[in-house]
Design an enzyme around this catalytic site. Structure first.
Site, PDB file in Angstrom:
ATOM      1  N   GLY A 162      -5.558  19.192  -0.392  1.00  9.79           N
ATOM      2  CA  GLY A 162      -4.218  19.512   0.083  1.00  9.79           C
ATOM      3  C   GLY A 162      -3.970  18.920   1.457  1.00  9.79           C
ATOM      4  N   GLY A 163      -3.296  19.702   2.301  1.00 14.66           N
ATOM      5  CA  GLY A 163      -2.975  19.226   3.642  1.00 14.66           C
ATOM      6  C   GLY A 163      -4.196  18.938   4.487  1.00 14.66           C
ATOM      7  N   GLY A 397      -2.742 -20.370   4.998  1.00 20.62           N
ATOM      8  CA  GLY A 397      -2.393 -19.320   5.944  1.00 20.62           C
ATOM      9  C   GLY A 397      -3.574 -18.455   6.316  1.00 20.62           C
ATOM     10  N   ALA A 398      -4.571 -18.371   5.433  1.00 20.65           N
ATOM     11  CA  ALA A 398      -5.759 -17.574   5.740  1.00 20.65           C
ATOM     12  C   ALA A 398      -6.512 -18.150   6.933  1.00 20.65           C
ATOM     13  CB  ALA A 398      -6.666 -17.490   4.517  1.00 20.65           C
TER      14      ALA A 398
END
Length: 502
Positions: A162-163, A397-398
């Site tokens: 949960g939280g 681009g790498a």
């Protein structure tokens, strides 16, 4: 174990302790005593009790309220610790728990000392209602304010649901123990009711799931004893805060030692894989490697090492897995590691062998543009010393993304085997020379392209590479660079904060 058991009796009965041990789990007190140097843990707020009288809680007020907080030493260095006690009301989060936790978190930030959380909790204390939820939010705020100020480590030693999962998620590193630790926002029963999926706790949020698939865990251990001992080692790599430098330990490993084994690492065929660890390990101090997230996004390697006794952060493409290509998971893994290193003044060493970004609809639809930009942003933003070594491929681009000279790399080296180009020779020639008709002609064009672009020479001519070096000299040069760059000053334009492409 007997003496630790005596201390633990204040928290639970002997039967409860035995039940905890039968699950192959230590008590909360045993954990902090084993994690810290012997005799150094000092507990805080041991007499604090909860103030809830609803739903039968008024009849039981255990001292400490199921949370141990305090300070200790690890290898002589200070640490703040909290440890949830599952034997007391399931280790559930109460308003009092939150106050105790926030108290030591605030102090840790004020004095500049890391905080380690040993998590073992059933979740919110339902009897306290909104008070418990408010307590979680108070802790989340502290996690956020402490981020980038002091290192924060979470160790999951039981349920975390949960939280409760969001506090570990906000910390720098999260570690889990196999078979006994679980993390999920909603458990198997809720998943079945909502989506009709049948899944076990281990499959949904076990240690292997989060180490291999989700990347939530930065490492896993086979049992708690191993976890606590290995985390003591891990702690030795971390600075105390964002104003201190990396820790330094005596080292007898000379920068001049023989590293000629590196001359034989790169295979003769550019398409042949090799293990990037065979590059990393000879370069760093012997026996100093500590890998982070070794089973997640295995096409990129992240970890800490030491150079002449000082901590460095290592990021390296891994040709042995998917040719070292950058994909969504690899980009996120490396970006987060780069940002941690930069936040805490740890120099970054990058080993590059990358054919580009992974193509395909799965990656494009999954947001590779946005996720790849996270790694680019992280490297661009980083102001710590950055040293890059291109061992083989650096395509497209790498090449730019992997700590290139263009994004403020301090020293950028290439081995003679480096291939720095827009793309691989075959693909490039099929575009440039698409009108060539015979295979023989195309083969000649490919060879011509390789001679011109698939070497580090052109990049070196333009100053994008500081030097083409023999592999055997890599360790010595990096040691010299780190010594020279240790007082480097680099700043970014004033801003409230940047807008990293999350």
């Amino acid at each position: 174990m007997l003496s630790l058991r005596m201390v633990a009796r204040r928290w639970a009965s002997e039967a409860a302790i035995q039940k905890q041990h039968a699950r192959h789990k230590l008590t909360a007190k045993e954990r902090v005593e084993l994690f810290c140097d012997p005799g150094t843990f000092r507990e805080r707020d041991a007499g604090v009790v909860h103030n809830c009288n609803d739903f039968g809680l008024g009849s039981t007020h255990p001292e400490g309220d199921g949370l141990i907080t305090g300070t200790g030493l690890i290898h002589g260095r200070p640490v703040y610790v909290f440890s949830q006690d599952f034997m007391v009301l399931g280790g559930s989060m109460s308003g009092t728990n939150a106050q105790k936790m926030c108290k030591i978190m605030d102090e840790a930030v004020r004095v500049g000392v890391p905080i380690v959380g040993l998590n073992d909790s059933g979740g919110a204390r339902i009897q306290e209602g909104i008070t418990s939820l408010a307590g979680y939010a108070d802790v989340f705020l502290r996690n956020t304010l402490a981020s980038g100020v002091i290192p924060q480590i979470s160790v999951i030693l039981g349920p975390c649901a949960g939280g409760a999962v969001y506090s570990p998620a906000l910390t720098d590193f999260t570690f889990m123990v196999q078979n006994n630790s679980f993390m999920f926002v909603t458990g198997p029963d809720v998943v079945k009711a909502v989506t009709h999926e049948v899944v076990t706790k281990e499959e949904l949020g076990g240690a292997n799931t989060h180490h291999v698939k989700s990347g939530v865990a930065h490492g896993t251990f086979s049992n708690e004893l191993e976890a606590l001992q290995r985390l003591r080692t891990f702690y030795s790599y971390l600075p105390l805060n964002n104003k201190s430098g990396p820790p330094e330990y005596p080292s007898s490993d000379s920068r001049d030692r023989d590293c000629s084994v590196l001359d034989r690492v790169i295979p003769p065929e550019s398409t042949q894989a090799y293990d990037i660890h065979s590059v990393i390990l000879p370069v760093i101090d012997e026996g100093s490697w500590y890998e982070v997230q070794p089973k997640f996004a295995r096409n990129i390697v992240t970890g800490f090492g030491r150079m002449e006794g000082k901590t460095v952060a290592i990021i390296a493409n891994q040709p042995e897995h998917n040719a070292g290509v950058l994909d969504i998971d690899a980009s996120m893994k490396a970006a987060r590691f780069v940002r941690f290193a930069d936040a805490f003044n740890i120099p970054i060493i990058t080993f590059v062998d990358v054919p580009g970004f992974l193509p395909g609809t799965g990656q494009e639809w999954g947001g590779i543009i946005r996720h790849g930009a996270k790694l680019l942003y992280a490297y661009c933003e980083a102001t710590v010393p950055k040293i890059t070594v291109i061992t083989r491929k650096a395509y497209g681009g790498a090449y730019d993304v992997m700590s290139s000279k263009h994004i403020r790399g301090d020293m950028n080296y290439a081995w003679p085997t480096a291939e720095i180009a827009v793309m691989g020779s075959k693909g490039a020639c099929e575009i440039i020379h698409r009108h060539v008709k015979t295979p023989e002609e195309m083969s000649d064009k490919v060879k011509e392209y390789e001679q011109k672009f698939c070497t580090p020479v052109e990049a070196a001519k333009k100053g994008y590479i500081d030097a083409v070096i023999e592999p055997r000299h890599t360790r010595k040069l990096i040691c010299e660079d780190l010594e020279r760059l240790k007082d480097k000053v680099s700043t970014n334009p004033w801003k409230k904060h940047g807008n990293i492409p999350l």
